[in-house]
Enzyme design. Sequence first.
Site, PDB file in Angstrom:
ATOM      1  N   TYR A  39       0.836  -1.204   0.000  1.00  0.00           N
ATOM      2  CA  TYR A  39       0.000   0.000   0.000  1.00  0.00           C
ATOM      3  C   TYR A  39       0.877   1.262   0.000  1.00  0.00           C
ATOM      4  CZ  TYR A  39      -4.378  -2.437   1.558  1.00  0.00           C
ATOM      5  OH  TYR A  39      -5.502  -3.208   1.677  1.00  0.00           O
ATOM      6  N   GLY A  40       2.030   1.143   0.623  1.00  0.00           N
ATOM      7  CA  GLY A  40       2.816   2.321   0.982  1.00  0.00           C
ATOM      8  C   GLY A  40       3.357   3.164  -0.161  1.00  0.00           C
ATOM      9  N   ASN A  71      -0.260   1.090   9.399  1.00  0.00           N
ATOM     10  CA  ASN A  71      -0.119   2.537   9.600  1.00  0.00           C
ATOM     11  C   ASN A  71      -0.525   3.302   8.347  1.00  0.00           C
ATOM     12  OD1 ASN A  71       1.705   2.884  12.289  1.00  0.00           O
ATOM     13  ND2 ASN A  71       2.210   1.017  11.200  1.00  0.00           N
ATOM     14  N   THR A  72      -0.210   2.732   7.184  1.00  0.00           N
ATOM     15  CA  THR A  72      -0.482   3.405   5.919  1.00  0.00           C
ATOM     16  C   THR A  72      -1.993   3.531   5.697  1.00  0.00           C
ATOM     17  OG1 THR A  72       1.532   2.365   5.079  1.00  0.00           O
ATOM     18  CG2 THR A  72       0.066   3.373   3.457  1.00  0.00           C
ATOM     19  N   GLU A 148       7.443  -9.633   2.731  1.00  0.00           N
ATOM     20  CA  GLU A 148       6.474 -10.481   2.024  1.00  0.00           C
ATOM     21  C   GLU A 148       7.152 -11.701   1.410  1.00  0.00           C
ATOM     22  OE1 GLU A 148       3.088 -10.323   1.772  1.00  0.00           O
ATOM     23  OE2 GLU A 148       3.065  -8.617   3.134  1.00  0.00           O
ATOM     24  N   THR A 181       3.911  -1.889  10.203  1.00  0.00           N
ATOM     25  CA  THR A 181       3.862  -3.178  10.905  1.00  0.00           C
ATOM     26  C   THR A 181       4.770  -4.225  10.258  1.00  0.00           C
ATOM     27  OG1 THR A 181       1.802  -3.623   9.696  1.00  0.00           O
ATOM     28  CG2 THR A 181       1.606  -2.856  11.970  1.00  0.00           C
ATOM     29  N   HIS A 182       5.055  -4.077   8.974  1.00  0.00           N
ATOM     30  CA  HIS A 182       5.982  -5.015   8.318  1.00  0.00           C
ATOM     31  C   HIS A 182       7.405  -4.919   8.880  1.00  0.00           C
ATOM     32  CE1 HIS A 182       2.936  -5.461   5.120  1.00  0.00           C
ATOM     33  NE2 HIS A 182       3.629  -6.495   4.692  1.00  0.00           N
TER      34      HIS A 182
END
Length: 271
Positions: A39-40, A71-72, A148, A181-182
Amino acid sequence: MRIGIFDSGIGGLSVLHEAYHQLPDQDYIFYADTDHVPYGKRDPKEIMEYARACTYFLLEQGVDAIVIACNTATSVAVKALREEIALPIVSMEPAVKPAVETTEGRRVLVIATPVTLRETKLKELIERVDEDHRVDLLATPELVGFAEREEFESEAVRAYLARQFATVNPEDYSALVMGCTHFNYFKNLYRDFFPDYTAMIDGNFGTVRHLAHRLEIPRQEVPDGAVTFETTEELLRNTTYYTSGRLVKDEEMLMHFLRLHNRLEEMRKIR
Ligand code: DGL
């Protein structure tokens, strides 16, 4: 209670993992939007659309609360989603406040995705809590892809971190804030760059504590080292996993989640 947790991908597992420590007796639905990770680096409009789809999917599963473990997505979507939905929505923001309050003297470095760093939500938070102007920001978006791919210790990820951290002076920092969080999967690597006095701070503890408070569930303290898994049956005891709306059933994918949980338990030792 049944609690829905979503993220763009596996970062949100770190919030679920913290929930196993504080709220081990609840039921969970974990949704990783793996079709759309990361998403970031996306346009906020797109992130809004994906975050809404995750939220409504979880609503259909009859959850009592939703945790935006990203957070994103929080910085882009939480306001609108709270206006649309009556259910409690607990969200994440970089733990700048505890970092500024609990560490003294030196500076605070927040690592996050470019979207989180650009959005007004973080700017407003920093304006509110960073009275002495001690907070610096650094984007490390490629860590999302490394996570990922379950690439936690490779030469490539070390080289990437070396390049990113070369732009700051690690000795200046009393805290490193995981603003995504990643990033919780790499705490052991950050240790190689930062001195012992740099505290590694993530927002997971506070987010789950807040969730417990909202749902009026008493918290527990399952000790460090106790939340590990040997079989996928154990993993599925109180949690159902989805990747972008698809129920995760195959053993290989479940083993992937199992390994990630076990790594997160290891990372708790690094603070
Ligand atoms: N895990 C997410 C966060 O906390 C975003 C990662 C991404 O998809 O870029 O910001």
